[in-house]
Motif scaffolding. Structure first.
Motif, short mmCIF file in Angstrom:
data_model
loop_
_atom_site.label_atom_id
_atom_site.label_comp_id
_atom_site.label_asym_id
_atom_site.label_seq_id
_atom_site.Cartn_x
_atom_site.Cartn_y
_atom_site.Cartn_z
N LEU B 24 1.09 -0.94 -0.11
CA LEU B 24 -0.04 0.26 0.04
C LEU B 24 1.11 0.88 0.04
CD1 LEU B 24 -3.18 1.08 0.12
CD2 LEU B 24 -2.91 0.89 2.58
N GLY B 25 2.55 1.44 0.64
CA GLY B 25 2.85 2.11 0.94
C GLY B 25 3.67 2.99 -0.51
N TRP B 26 3.84 1.88 -1.69
CA TRP B 26 3.64 2.11 -2.39
C TRP B 26 2.47 3.32 -3.66
CZ3 TRP B 26 1.26 2.04 -7.32
CH2 TRP B 26 2.40 1.97 -9.40
N LEU B 27 1.27 2.96 -3.27
CA LEU B 27 -0.01 3.08 -3.62
C LEU B 27 0.13 5.09 -3.33
CD1 LEU B 27 -2.55 0.42 -3.89
CD2 LEU B 27 -1.62 2.18 -5.34
N LEU B 28 0.25 4.56 -2.28
CA LEU B 28 0.23 6.04 -1.42
C LEU B 28 2.14 6.61 -1.36
CD1 LEU B 28 -0.49 5.07 1.97
CD2 LEU B 28 -1.66 5.81 0.86
N ALA B 29 2.42 6.73 -2.31
CA ALA B 29 4.15 7.48 -2.31
C ALA B 29 3.26 7.71 -3.93
CB ALA B 29 4.96 6.05 -2.91
N ARG B 30 2.47 6.98 -4.77
CA ARG B 30 2.53 7.11 -6.05
C ARG B 30 1.55 8.68 -6.15
NH1 ARG B 30 3.50 7.89 -10.69
NH2 ARG B 30 1.96 7.02 -12.00
N TYR B 31 0.34 8.04 -5.27
CA TYR B 31 -0.92 8.58 -4.68
C TYR B 31 -0.29 11.09 -4.69
CZ TYR B 31 -5.29 11.49 -3.91
OH TYR B 31 -6.36 12.40 -3.50
N ARG B 32 1.35 10.84 -4.14
CA ARG B 32 1.28 11.72 -3.32
C ARG B 32 2.01 12.25 -4.53
NH1 ARG B 32 5.62 10.81 1.04
NH2 ARG B 32 6.24 13.11 0.31
N GLN B 33 2.74 11.62 -5.29
CA GLN B 33 3.62 12.22 -6.39
C GLN B 33 2.24 12.92 -7.73
OE1 GLN B 33 5.61 9.11 -8.96
NE2 GLN B 33 7.44 10.30 -8.64
N ILE B 34 1.04 12.20 -8.08
CA ILE B 34 -0.07 12.30 -9.20
C ILE B 34 -0.09 13.56 -8.12
CG2 ILE B 34 -1.59 11.49 -9.88
CD1 ILE B 34 -1.07 9.12 -10.16
N GLU B 35 -0.96 13.72 -7.11
CA GLU B 35 -1.62 14.62 -6.27
C GLU B 35 -0.44 15.48 -6.23
OE1 GLU B 35 -5.69 14.98 -5.92
OE2 GLU B 35 -4.44 14.29 -7.77
N ASN B 36 1.00 15.75 -5.74
CA ASN B 36 1.07 16.84 -5.39
C ASN B 36 1.20 17.24 -4.19
OD1 ASN B 36 4.02 18.51 -5.51
ND2 ASN B 36 2.78 19.68 -6.86
N CYS B 37 0.65 16.31 -3.23
CA CYS B 37 0.37 16.76 -1.62
C CYS B 37 1.47 15.70 -0.62
CB CYS B 37 -0.94 16.29 -1.81
SG CYS B 37 -0.88 13.96 -1.62
N ASP B 52 0.40 6.67 12.26
CA ASP B 52 -0.17 5.58 12.06
C ASP B 52 -0.21 4.82 10.45
OD1 ASP B 52 -0.94 3.96 13.97
OD2 ASP B 52 -3.03 4.33 13.77
N PHE B 53 0.26 6.17 10.01
CA PHE B 53 0.78 6.07 8.09
C PHE B 53 1.79 5.12 7.93
CE2 PHE B 53 2.06 7.84 3.99
CZ PHE B 53 0.60 8.27 3.66
N PRO B 54 2.69 5.38 8.72
CA PRO B 54 4.32 4.05 8.53
C PRO B 54 3.52 2.78 7.67
CG PRO B 54 4.68 5.60 9.82
CD PRO B 54 3.58 6.06 10.09
N ARG B 55 2.60 2.52 9.75
CA ARG B 55 1.91 1.07 9.74
C ARG B 55 0.82 0.91 8.49
NH1 ARG B 55 -0.69 1.66 14.43
NH2 ARG B 55 -1.53 -0.94 14.33
N MET B 56 0.48 1.94 7.95
CA MET B 56 -0.36 1.22 6.73
C MET B 56 0.07 0.85 5.97
SD MET B 56 -3.97 4.11 6.67
CE MET B 56 -3.51 4.58 4.91
N ALA B 57 1.19 2.22 5.48
CA ALA B 57 2.53 1.57 3.83
C ALA B 57 2.23 0.16 4.09
CB ALA B 57 3.44 2.60 4.23
N LEU B 58 2.72 -0.35 5.53
CA LEU B 58 3.41 -1.48 5.57
C LEU B 58 1.93 -2.73 5.51
CD1 LEU B 58 5.51 -1.01 8.67
CD2 LEU B 58 6.28 -1.82 5.88
N CYS B 59 1.17 -2.51 4.98
CA CYS B 59 0.39 -3.40 4.62
C CYS B 59 -0.17 -3.60 3.18
CB CYS B 59 -1.21 -2.49 4.70
SG CYS B 59 -2.04 -2.27 6.70
N LEU B 60 -0.64 -4.89 3.25
CA LEU B 60 -0.27 -5.26 1.02
C LEU B 60 -1.70 -4.40 0.68
CD1 LEU B 60 0.45 -9.06 1.52
CD2 LEU B 60 1.74 -7.10 0.47
N ARG B 61 -1.37 -3.66 -0.63
CA ARG B 61 -2.14 -3.68 -1.86
C ARG B 61 -3.49 -4.36 -1.76
NH1 ARG B 61 0.05 -1.77 -7.14
NH2 ARG B 61 -1.72 -1.57 -7.81
N PRO B 62 -4.84 -3.52 -1.84
CA PRO B 62 -5.68 -3.96 -2.11
C PRO B 62 -5.83 -4.83 -3.19
CG PRO B 62 -6.70 -2.11 -1.61
CD PRO B 62 -4.61 -2.34 -1.48
N ARG B 63 -6.34 -6.12 -3.81
CA ARG B 63 -6.10 -6.76 -4.34
C ARG B 63 -7.66 -7.25 -5.80
NH1 ARG B 63 -6.22 -12.24 -1.18
NH2 ARG B 63 -7.81 -10.83 -0.45
#
Lengths: 195, 131
Positions: B24-37, B52-63
């Motif tokens: 999920l961390g990858w998705l969040l990082a990509r989102y930040r890149q796209i939305e520039n936030c 909690d944000f870093p903990r959330m990033a360690l979850c696997l992305r939704p299938r």
């Protein structure tokens, strides 16, 4: 966290649980790091952190790689993988140092550019810079070399020069490294043939 | 290992997870890149604490096959709004899908989407109603 609980989390992970990875990481990051830093007392703690983290992330992304029936507890399995990662990092670090030493011989201009203000040295640097750039035909390779000579280290800047900013960061790193190695080889080959 | 060290290693793990597409961390990082936030801005949007944000990033992305269930599992764990998390994931997946197209198809698709429609004069478009 006891081993039964870890095994329960492992099963959740294999069954597709999305949050089990976070629970396993939170439970084991600390203890594995403490153990590994005792086993590698002289190395940069950052390498230990990365070794442990990669072992956990690799496992969680592919949990079936761990076979619970083999009788090795999950924490020991991850410890072994983390140990191997740290040992590999150490080997890579050694190789990187050797490469850097070679690169320092190849790019003396970078170090010399710190002597700004001395007109004769600046001229010499500029001359060397032009000489090195003239050895490369490809425009992108020249841009990459120019960045290196400026002391640039960020992958993102090299990726821009190579036109690969849209690729995932790991791929960018690989491609940037390939380009740098290729350029170094071209320069050393051409310098050798000019001698 | 004290609390600060644990937090630091968790942050580092989250950073490394953001380079792996399975997380999920990858998705969040990509989102930040796209939305520039920034990370705190995204954390605020999702309603998750910065701790909690870093903990959330360690979850696997939704299938994709279990999208709703996977999003719910993560949202429930961190007390997030399901729809906000789903929107973040979907946006990144859409960007990924466009990125995966060959450049010619990508450009054609975007041009088609951006092209202004001409009013249909024969069938009584807005121009036809004018006196």
């Amino acid at each position: 966290m006891d081993r039964d609980e870890l095994l329960r989390l492992h099963r959740r992970l294999v069954d597709g649980g999305r949050t089990a990875s976070e629970e396993i990481a939170t439970a084991l990051l600390g203890s594995l790091t403490t153990e590994l830093s005792r086993e590698f007392p002289t190395i940069d703690i950052g390498l230990v952190w990365d070794g442990v983290t990669d072992a956990l992330l690799d496992y969680c992304a592919e949990p079936t790689a761990f076979d619970a029936d083999r009788g090795v507890p999950l924490d020991r399995y991850l410890h072994r993988n983390a140990w191997r990662n740290v040992a590999n990092f150490l080997r890579q670090e050694k190789r990187r140092k050797i490469r850097e030493e070679k690169s320092a011989e190849l790019y003396p201009v970078v170090e010399l550019s710190a002597s700004a203000g001395n007109p004769s040295e600046d001229n010499e640097n500029s001359h060397r810079r032009h000489h090195l750039l003239a050895l490369l035909k490809d425009t992108r390779d020249r841009q990459v070399l120019e960045l290196r000579l400026q002391g640039e280290r960020r992958t993102s800047e090299f990726a821009k020069a190579l036109g690969i900013s849209h690729l995932p960061i790991e791929t960018q790193r690989l491609e940037v490294k390939k380009a740098k190695d290729r350029i170094s080889k071209v320069i050393s080959r051409k310098k050798g043939s000019n001698r | 290992m004290n609390y600060r060290e644990k937090a630091a290693i968790l942050m580092r793990a989250a950073r490394r997870a953001s380079a792996r597409t399975e997380y999920l961390g990858w998705l969040l990082a990509r989102y930040r890149q796209i939305e520039n936030c920034s990370e705190p801005e995204l954390a605020k949007r999702l309603g998750v604490s910065t701790a909690d944000f870093p903990r959330m990033a360690l979850c696997l992305r939704p299938r994709s096959k279990h999208f709703a269930a996977d999003v719910s599992e993560i949202a429930e764990k961190f007390g997030l709004d399901n729809s906000e998390l789903a929107a973040v994931v979907r946006l990144v997946e859409a960007a990924e899908a466009i990125q995966a197209l060959p450049p010619s198809a990508r450009d054609a698709g975007l041009l088609m989407a951006a092209r202004a429609r001409k009013p249909n004069r024969k069938k009584g478009g807005s121009d036809a109603k004018k006196p």
